[in-house]
Design an enzyme around this catalytic site. Structure first.
Site, PDB file in Angstrom:
ATOM      1  N   LYS A   1      19.620   3.038 -17.069  1.00  0.00           N
ATOM      2  CA  LYS A   1      20.021   3.538 -15.745  1.00  0.00           C
ATOM      3  C   LYS A   1      18.787   3.613 -14.841  1.00  0.00           C
ATOM      4  O   LYS A   1      17.677   3.801 -15.335  1.00  0.00           O
ATOM      5  CB  LYS A   1      20.591   4.955 -15.874  1.00  0.00           C
ATOM      6  CG  LYS A   1      21.987   5.043 -16.447  1.00  0.00           C
ATOM      7  CD  LYS A   1      22.478   6.490 -16.451  1.00  0.00           C
ATOM      8  CE  LYS A   1      23.865   6.606 -17.061  1.00  0.00           C
ATOM      9  NZ  LYS A   1      24.907   5.919 -16.286  1.00  0.00           N
TER      10      LYS A   1
ATOM     11  N   ARG B   1      32.957   5.134 -24.174  1.00  0.00           N
ATOM     12  CA  ARG B   1      34.143   4.514 -24.772  1.00  0.00           C
ATOM     13  C   ARG B   1      33.867   4.062 -26.199  1.00  0.00           C
ATOM     14  O   ARG B   1      34.753   4.046 -27.041  1.00  0.00           O
ATOM     15  CB  ARG B   1      34.627   3.363 -23.870  1.00  0.00           C
ATOM     16  CG  ARG B   1      33.640   2.241 -23.700  1.00  0.00           C
ATOM     17  CD  ARG B   1      33.927   1.402 -22.456  1.00  0.00           C
ATOM     18  NE  ARG B   1      33.572   2.106 -21.222  1.00  0.00           N
ATOM     19  CZ  ARG B   1      33.752   1.630 -19.998  1.00  0.00           C
ATOM     20  NH1 ARG B   1      34.292   0.426 -19.823  1.00  0.00           N
ATOM     21  NH2 ARG B   1      33.411   2.323 -18.941  1.00  0.00           N
TER      22      ARG B   1
END
Ligand code: BES
Ligand code: ZN
Ligand code: ZN
Length: 497
Positions: A277, A351
């Site tokens: 990120k 996920r």
């Protein structure tokens, strides 16, 4: 905090202040009795248009203690429209009163919600609101700490049964403390709250509340074939933990084979991994374990409220870091249910851990699964801070959660899943890939990915990325972790009894 319920003599308690909810458009005549102790100041202020009962509005009036009246302040708290009153209006009003009066150095007050709800509901929400309103982010400050506190609230419900008031007070205390338990976890820095520490806190909480707690380590998860979850922790020095909590009622009213499971994303810090990120704002990713913290807080409340159905709570606690051993974009892993996953972006890690966690929940016998996660930035763009994204494979379960949310004052907004969307995560070389096409339904992509790991269970997915953290202070709530969804999920459990 101390709480007491009274059913008469609102103005006669041994407290420093009185706080009263007032609804939009109410006339001064509705406060006639109260205004006797306020020497007409309520009517005067209303007449002058100084107070209209809008949510977030306050009117502070000084009283002269005399005879049975001990309080020296009266606070009117605007509670908004009476017609769209949900129980959360009570907790918001009591929380706003608590924070306002705390600032005035008040230590004790009596509260009248003037609500049409039943006494248990009023007391519960008044107490929960007072408790959650005093949560602050200053745990690690050594000076400039908030040192003011309201430590006693007297809840007044005219003509109620004291047994109902006491029941509501007890429930409110459990729910408020459980929300703050979740918020405290979400606020912890990631050097302190790594997966092992999160598991420890779950164990301590389980011991205190009588839940069964099992911690699966990486070796155990490997034996179970959880290659998807484990791929996320490869780059971290901190070993992943799967926290499994079990609540079993003494006398179950559940149908044979019915088991509800809550599953949470517990990424204690999300750097993005090799798909790193940007540095700006990365610090916010300490709250990426909020889904897991929500499961822990909800299970804490369940253990103490003792509903008559069993509940399973699972938290996948993992740290997502870049490293020489970390998963690379293009790696292929195999999840517990045998499906192969092409990992194209290591920042879509939530996920990956939920895939194995929901499959594990179903293997443990769950036939209703609700997962919760700070899963996508896209849900913040779509819904902002005010609604949690909800998706799933069973409209009945989704509708039930939305309806629980309406009562609890928590918004859930449904997004679609299904065939065309699922096609978007088909991989060229594995069964599925962990991201969809750029900029297309990012939140739904997260949901349809998790759906691949649900077999027969009814399943709902809550994307709390926008709702788990409040960027600003509110009259009833500090900025920071919100404890969102706990109240709705408790309702879901209690409605299922
Ligand atoms: N934890 C983030 C989601 C997130 C982002 C929450 C910003 C709150 C604020 C999640 O793991 C993530 O990074 N998701 C990616 C998915 C993308 C790579 C498909 C995202 O939302 O950008
Ligand atoms: Zn991520
Ligand atoms: Zn994440």
């Amino acid at each position: 905090m101390e709480f007491q319920g009274i059913t008469s003599g609102f103005t006669e308690g041994n407290v420093e202040a009185l706080a009263v909810a007032a609804y939009k458009g109410e006339k001064a005549s509705e406060f006639k009795d109260l205004d006797l102790v306020a020497s007409g100041q309520i009517a005067a202020a209303m007449k002058a248009g100084e107070f209209k009962g809008d949510a977030g509005e306050f009117l502070l009036i000084r009283l002269t203690p005399k005879g049975k009246l001990k309080a020296s302040k009266l606070l009117l708290v605007g509670a908004g429209d009476r017609s769209d009153q949900r129980e959360s209006a009570i907790s918001v009003a009591s929380g706003a009163a608590t924070r306002y009066l705390r600032k005035c150095n008040v230590k004790s007050f009596a509260f009248d919600a003037r609500s049409n709800s039943d006494a248990v509901t009023v007391a519960q929400n008044a107490v929960q609101g007072a408790i959650t309103s005093q949560f602050e982010l200053d745990k690690y400050k050594t000076k400039d700490k908030n040192d003011k506190a309201v430590n006693k609230v007297v809840v007044y419900v005219a003509g109620a049964k004291s047994a109902d008031l006491n029941k509501g007070i007890e429930r409110g205390r459990i729910i408020g403390d459980s929300m703050n338990f979740t918020r405290d976890l979400a606020n912890e820095p990631p050097n302190i709250l790594h997966p092992t520490e999160m598991a420890k806190r779950a164990q301590v909480m389980a011991k205190e509340t009588g839940l069964k707690c099992e911690i699966l380590d990486e070796a155990k998860m490997k034996r179970l074939g959880m290659g998807s979850l484990l791929s996320v922790s490869l780059g971290s020095e901190q070993p992943a933990k799967l926290i499994v909590l079990r609540y079993t009622p003494t006398k179950s009213t559940a149908k044979k084979g019915d088991l509800l499971a809550f599953v949470g994303k517990g990424i204690t810090f999300d750097t993005g991994g090799i798909s790193l990120k940007p540095g700006d704002g990365m610090d916010a990713m300490k709250y990426d374990m909020s889904g897991g913290a929500t499961v822990l807080g909800t299970m804490r409340a369940i253990a103490l409220l003792k509903p008559s159905i069993p509940v399973l709570g699972i938290v996948a606690a993992v740290e997502n870091m870049p490293d020489g051993r970390a998963t690379r974009p293009s790696d292929i892993v195999t999840a517990m249910n045998g499906k192969t996953i092409e990992i194209l972006n290591t920042d879509a890690e939530g996920r990956l851990i939920l895939a194995d966690a929901v499959a594990y929940a179903e293997k443990q016998g769950a036939n209703r699964i609700v997962d919760m996660a700070t899963l996508t930035g896209a849900v913040i763009i779509a819904l902002g801070e005010h609604n949690t994204g909800i998706m799933g494979n069973d409209q009945g379960l989704i509708d039930e959660i939305i309806s629980c949310g309406k009562e609890a004052g928590e918004g859930f907004w449904q997004l679609p899943v299904g065939g065309e969307y699922s096609k978007q995560i088909r991989s060229d070389i594995a069964d599925i890939k962990n991201i969809g096409p750029r900029g297309k339904a990012g939140t739904i992509m997260g949901a349809v990915f998790i759906q691949e790991f649900v077999d027969k269970a009814k399943w709902a997915h809550l994307d709390i990325a926008g709702t788990a953290w409040a960027d600003g202070v509110k009259p009833h709530q500090a900025k920071g972790p919100t404890g969102v969804a706990i109240r709705s999920l408790i309702k879901l459990v209690e409605r299922s009894q």
